[in-house]
Design a protein around this motif. Structure first.
Motif, PDB file in Angstrom:
ATOM      1  N   HIS A  35       0.757  -1.262  -0.002  1.00  0.00           N
ATOM      2  CA  HIS A  35       0.022   0.022  -0.114  1.00  0.00           C
ATOM      3  C   HIS A  35       0.972   1.213  -0.057  1.00  0.00           C
ATOM      4  O   HIS A  35       0.710   2.252  -0.833  1.00  0.00           O
ATOM      5  CB  HIS A  35      -0.926  -0.348   1.221  1.00  0.00           C
ATOM      6  N   PHE A  81      -2.310  14.049  -6.488  1.00  0.00           N
ATOM      7  CA  PHE A  81      -3.327  14.452  -5.754  1.00  0.00           C
ATOM      8  C   PHE A  81      -2.796  15.378  -4.758  1.00  0.00           C
ATOM      9  O   PHE A  81      -3.410  15.771  -3.843  1.00  0.00           O
ATOM     10  CB  PHE A  81      -3.756  13.074  -5.035  1.00  0.00           C
ATOM     11  N   LEU A  95      -9.054  14.467 -15.235  1.00  0.00           N
ATOM     12  CA  LEU A  95      -7.635  14.048 -14.597  1.00  0.00           C
ATOM     13  C   LEU A  95      -7.135  12.716 -15.338  1.00  0.00           C
ATOM     14  O   LEU A  95      -6.081  12.228 -15.345  1.00  0.00           O
ATOM     15  CB  LEU A  95      -8.067  13.793 -13.196  1.00  0.00           C
ATOM     16  N   LEU A 131     -11.632   2.492  -9.755  1.00  0.00           N
ATOM     17  CA  LEU A 131     -11.828   3.062  -8.269  1.00  0.00           C
ATOM     18  C   LEU A 131     -12.090   4.437  -8.114  1.00  0.00           C
ATOM     19  O   LEU A 131     -12.893   4.814  -7.406  1.00  0.00           O
ATOM     20  CB  LEU A 131     -10.707   2.621  -7.295  1.00  0.00           C
ATOM     21  N   LEU A 132     -11.581   5.055  -9.088  1.00  0.00           N
ATOM     22  CA  LEU A 132     -11.763   6.697  -9.126  1.00  0.00           C
ATOM     23  C   LEU A 132     -12.905   7.322  -9.313  1.00  0.00           C
ATOM     24  O   LEU A 132     -13.581   8.296  -8.663  1.00  0.00           O
ATOM     25  CB  LEU A 132     -10.464   7.242 -10.053  1.00  0.00           C
ATOM     26  N   THR A 141     -18.554  10.988  -4.684  1.00  0.00           N
ATOM     27  CA  THR A 141     -18.583  11.177  -3.203  1.00  0.00           C
ATOM     28  C   THR A 141     -18.464  12.677  -3.331  1.00  0.00           C
ATOM     29  O   THR A 141     -19.336  13.356  -2.608  1.00  0.00           O
ATOM     30  CB  THR A 141     -17.130  10.866  -2.852  1.00  0.00           C
ATOM     31  N   PHE A 163     -16.277   1.645   6.930  1.00  0.00           N
ATOM     32  CA  PHE A 163     -14.945   1.103   6.278  1.00  0.00           C
ATOM     33  C   PHE A 163     -14.570  -0.006   7.157  1.00  0.00           C
ATOM     34  O   PHE A 163     -14.245   0.100   8.399  1.00  0.00           O
ATOM     35  CB  PHE A 163     -14.059   2.065   6.127  1.00  0.00           C
ATOM     36  N   LEU A 184      -7.059  10.079  -0.420  1.00  0.00           N
ATOM     37  CA  LEU A 184      -6.083  10.334  -1.480  1.00  0.00           C
ATOM     38  C   LEU A 184      -6.763  11.755  -2.179  1.00  0.00           C
ATOM     39  O   LEU A 184      -5.817  12.664  -2.428  1.00  0.00           O
ATOM     40  CB  LEU A 184      -5.702   9.455  -2.459  1.00  0.00           C
ATOM     41  N   MET A 213     -15.642  21.501  -3.994  1.00  0.00           N
ATOM     42  CA  MET A 213     -16.666  21.766  -3.208  1.00  0.00           C
ATOM     43  C   MET A 213     -16.597  23.150  -2.677  1.00  0.00           C
ATOM     44  O   MET A 213     -17.685  24.356  -2.978  1.00  0.00           O
ATOM     45  CB  MET A 213     -16.761  21.245  -1.853  1.00  0.00           C
TER      46      MET A 213
HETATM   47  C1  HEM Z   1     -16.232  14.470  -0.606  1.00  0.00           C
HETATM   48  C2  HEM Z   1     -15.639  13.607  -1.353  1.00  0.00           C
HETATM   49  C3  HEM Z   1     -14.992  12.364  -0.783  1.00  0.00           C
HETATM   50  C4  HEM Z   1     -15.084  11.834   0.474  1.00  0.00           C
HETATM   51  C5  HEM Z   1     -15.990  12.249   1.647  1.00  0.00           C
HETATM   52  C6  HEM Z   1     -14.032  10.612   0.497  1.00  0.00           C
HETATM   53  C7  HEM Z   1     -13.866   9.882   1.682  1.00  0.00           C
HETATM   54  C8  HEM Z   1     -12.882   8.673   1.482  1.00  0.00           C
HETATM   55  C9  HEM Z   1     -12.618   8.171   2.970  1.00  0.00           C
HETATM   56  C10 HEM Z   1     -13.233   8.254   4.065  1.00  0.00           C
HETATM   57  C11 HEM Z   1     -11.536   7.249   2.643  1.00  0.00           C
HETATM   58  C12 HEM Z   1     -10.866   6.254   3.573  1.00  0.00           C
HETATM   59  C13 HEM Z   1     -11.326   4.751   3.402  1.00  0.00           C
HETATM   60  C14 HEM Z   1     -10.855   3.947   4.354  1.00  0.00           C
HETATM   61  O1  HEM Z   1      -9.982   4.180   5.250  1.00  0.00           O
HETATM   62  O2  HEM Z   1     -11.022   2.883   4.243  1.00  0.00           O
HETATM   63  C15 HEM Z   1     -11.203   7.795   1.105  1.00  0.00           C
HETATM   64  C16 HEM Z   1     -10.092   6.926   0.316  1.00  0.00           C
HETATM   65  C17 HEM Z   1      -9.890   7.056  -0.989  1.00  0.00           C
HETATM   66  N1  HEM Z   1     -10.458   8.283  -1.686  1.00  0.00           N
HETATM   67 FE1  HEM Z   1     -11.847   9.659  -1.215  1.00  0.00          FE
HETATM   68  N2  HEM Z   1     -13.280  10.753  -0.621  1.00  0.00           N
HETATM   69  C18 HEM Z   1     -13.666  11.741  -1.316  1.00  0.00           C
HETATM   70  C19 HEM Z   1     -13.225  12.189  -2.656  1.00  0.00           C
HETATM   71  C20 HEM Z   1     -12.439  11.609  -3.240  1.00  0.00           C
HETATM   72  C21 HEM Z   1     -11.798  11.977  -4.560  1.00  0.00           C
HETATM   73  C22 HEM Z   1     -12.148  13.548  -5.232  1.00  0.00           C
HETATM   74  C23 HEM Z   1     -10.706  11.106  -4.928  1.00  0.00           C
HETATM   75  C24 HEM Z   1     -10.028  11.293  -6.333  1.00  0.00           C
HETATM   76  C25 HEM Z   1      -9.918  12.051  -7.286  1.00  0.00           C
HETATM   77  C26 HEM Z   1     -10.647  10.190  -4.114  1.00  0.00           C
HETATM   78  C27 HEM Z   1      -9.848   9.057  -3.883  1.00  0.00           C
HETATM   79  C28 HEM Z   1      -9.729   8.245  -2.814  1.00  0.00           C
HETATM   80  C29 HEM Z   1      -8.921   7.078  -2.978  1.00  0.00           C
HETATM   81  C30 HEM Z   1      -7.670   6.701  -4.176  1.00  0.00           C
HETATM   82  C31 HEM Z   1      -8.797   6.338  -1.838  1.00  0.00           C
HETATM   83  C32 HEM Z   1      -7.924   5.161  -1.059  1.00  0.00           C
HETATM   84  C33 HEM Z   1      -6.908   5.822  -0.589  1.00  0.00           C
HETATM   85  C34 HEM Z   1      -5.982   4.637   0.141  1.00  0.00           C
HETATM   86  O3  HEM Z   1      -6.697   3.499   0.533  1.00  0.00           O
HETATM   87  O4  HEM Z   1      -4.801   4.937   0.738  1.00  0.00           O
HETATM   88  N3  HEM Z   1     -11.728  10.611  -3.021  1.00  0.00           N
HETATM   89  N4  HEM Z   1     -12.122   8.577   0.843  1.00  0.00           N
END
Ligand code: HEM
Length: 412
Positions: free
Chosen positions: A106, A117, A165, A244-245, A252, A299, A360, A369
């Motif tokens: 990871h 990012f 992107l 995933l993205l 989200t 989660f 990320l 936002m």
């Molecule tokens: C309001 C918008 C968003 C919320 C509330 C949100 C929330 C989260 C949360 C809570 C996690 C953690 C999951 C875990 O610990 O199991 C996460 C991971 C992630 N998010 Fe977001 N996210 C948002 C927007 C985005 C955007 C815009 C992107 C990409 C352009 C993104 C890409 C990712 C990725 C790639 C992960 C995995 C990171 C990892 O496991 O290292 N997210 N997100």
């Protein structure tokens, strides 16, 4: 952007308006009862699906006995402590993606993509993409004096941002949204093998083109040229990451931005505060994500060793659901948690998760936002709810909680 407003309108109307789900406040109240009774609760297999909501099945885990962390501190501990709580590993739509990896694997994946990012990259995207995009969307609604902010605004920009992107041209926007949106978490299903094959067919020419060009700034380019222990990512690894993205980044942000507009519009005093002091834009965004979490409500993690949470012994191998939505409403940290309040003395924490897996894309999401509200406040004079339209509410039970419509008026 030929007709950004018209994109997928019929489908959006059907899915966002007709599929009503339930009022998210009712669901929050149910979760609050559990949190008050026991912030770290042992539950049986039969109770699990009902308590966690539809995304429980998305992880593919069998319904078995497990713990649910409901309280603020308990959730923070479980998500931060990667030494004792790991990701459950393969299973579900995001198997073998960064979201399901652990430890060194990871860390390396994250390291490989983190610059794409980072705040510096997002600052560039704000100027070249995000702000101009918001203006183009508002150009189309400003002369009309009324709009549905969900249908006409928030349901568009997050998908354009992810598309750009990924380096996908505008002519393919409809096709991209078609793949990303209706089959995604928003409607709770659709991550099947056929969908994955369609995504692969769609992405293949873009991967080939990105490989043949020198490295640029878009994420696809960064990914195809990335070096992982002396090798390039395989097609399969690239598909997984890109797949995933869209649910992670577009659904989200769409939900979060819609909820933010609902928050400020139903609290006109706060709308005024932010209208006159744009430093409050980030509070308006973060408070919306606290008020109604716009990602999965919980989660999953698995205990890697015997450990303890809130005085409760957790044997090695126990599955724990960290309920981010319930932790966002913990009254021990947020008095009157059901109120949307950008003046809270305590800032929301954990809205993007904690620890090594923390979101990320958080800087991109926050930027979208904030800028969407900033531009709307500048351009839509006297923005207010339409008193004759159905009052908006935050809908749950149909993907990520968010309002299905927000009918507004403004001066022209
Ligand atoms: C309001 C918008 C968003 C919320 C509330 C949100 C929330 C989260 C949360 C809570 C996690 C953690 C999951 C875990 O610990 O199991 C996460 C991971 C992630 N998010 Fe977001 N996210 C948002 C927007 C985005 C955007 C815009 C992107 C990409 C352009 C993104 C890409 C990712 C990725 C790639 C992960 C995995 C990171 C990892 O496991 O290292 N997210 N997100």
């Amino acid at each position: 952007m030929a007709d950004v407003i018209g994109v997928n309108r019929a489908r959006l109307e059907r899915e966002l308006v007709e599929v009503r789900g339930i009022d998210a406040e009712e669901q929050q109240e149910m979760w609050a009862e559990h949190r008050r009774a026991c912030p770290f609760e042992a539950v049986t297999g039969e109770e699990v699906p009902g308590l966690l909501g539809p995304q429980r099945g998305a992880y593919g885990g069998a319904a078995g006995d497990m713990y649910i962390a409901w309280g603020h501190d308990e959730v923070a501990q479980v998500m931060r402590d990667a030494a004792h709580f790991m990701k459950p590993g393969p299973g579900g739509p995001f198997a073998n993606t960064i979201l399901s990896m652990n430890g060194e694997e990871h860390r390396k994946y994250r390291e490989m993509v983190k610059d794409a990012f980072a705040p510096a990259a997002v600052d560039r995207w704000e100027t070249t993409l995000i702000r101009p995009l918001m203006h183009r969307l508002v150009d189309a609604i400003a002369p009309k004096g009324r709009a549905d902010l969900v249908r006409d605004y928030t349901s568009h920009f997050p998908f354009h941002v992810i598309r750009v992107l990924l380096g996908i041209p505008e002519e393919q926007h409809d096709e991209f949204v078609g793949l990303a949106f209706p089959g995604s978490a928003t409607l709770g299903s659709g991550f099947d093998d056929e969908w994955e094959r369609r995504v692969q067919r769609f992405l293949d020419p873009h991967l080939a083109a990105a490989r043949s060009r020198p490295q640029g700034e878009d994420l696809l380019s960064v990914l195809v040229h990335a070096d992982l222990d002396g090798r390039k990512l395989t097609d399969d690894e690239l598909y997984k990451f890109l797949v995933l993205l869209t649910p992670a980044g577009a659904d989200t942000t769409f939900a979060g931005a819609s909820t933010m507009f609902l928050g400020v519009l139903t609290n006109p005093d706060q709308l005024e505060l932010v209208r006159h002091n744009r430093k409050l834009l980030s509070r308006a965004a973060d408070e919306a994500l606290r008020w109604h979490n716009s990602a999965a409500s919980s989660f999953l993690r698995v205990a890697t060793d015997d450990t303890e949470v809130g005085g409760c012994p957790v044997p090695r191998g126990t599955v724990v659901a960290a309920h981010v939505s319930a932790h966002n409403r913990d009254e021990k940290r947020y008095p009157e948690p059901e109120q949307y309040d950008i003046t809270r003395p305590v800032l929301p924490r954990g809205i993007f998760g904690y620890g090594p897996h923390a979101c990320l894309g958080m800087h991109i999401a926050r930027c979208e936002m904030k800028v969407s509200l900033d531009v709307a406040l500048d351009r839509l004079t006297n923005l207010r709810l339409d008193p004759e339209a159905p009052p908006p509410y935050v809908r749950s039970g149909v993907g990520f909680p968010s309002p299905p419509y927000i009918h507004v008026l403004f001066d022209i």
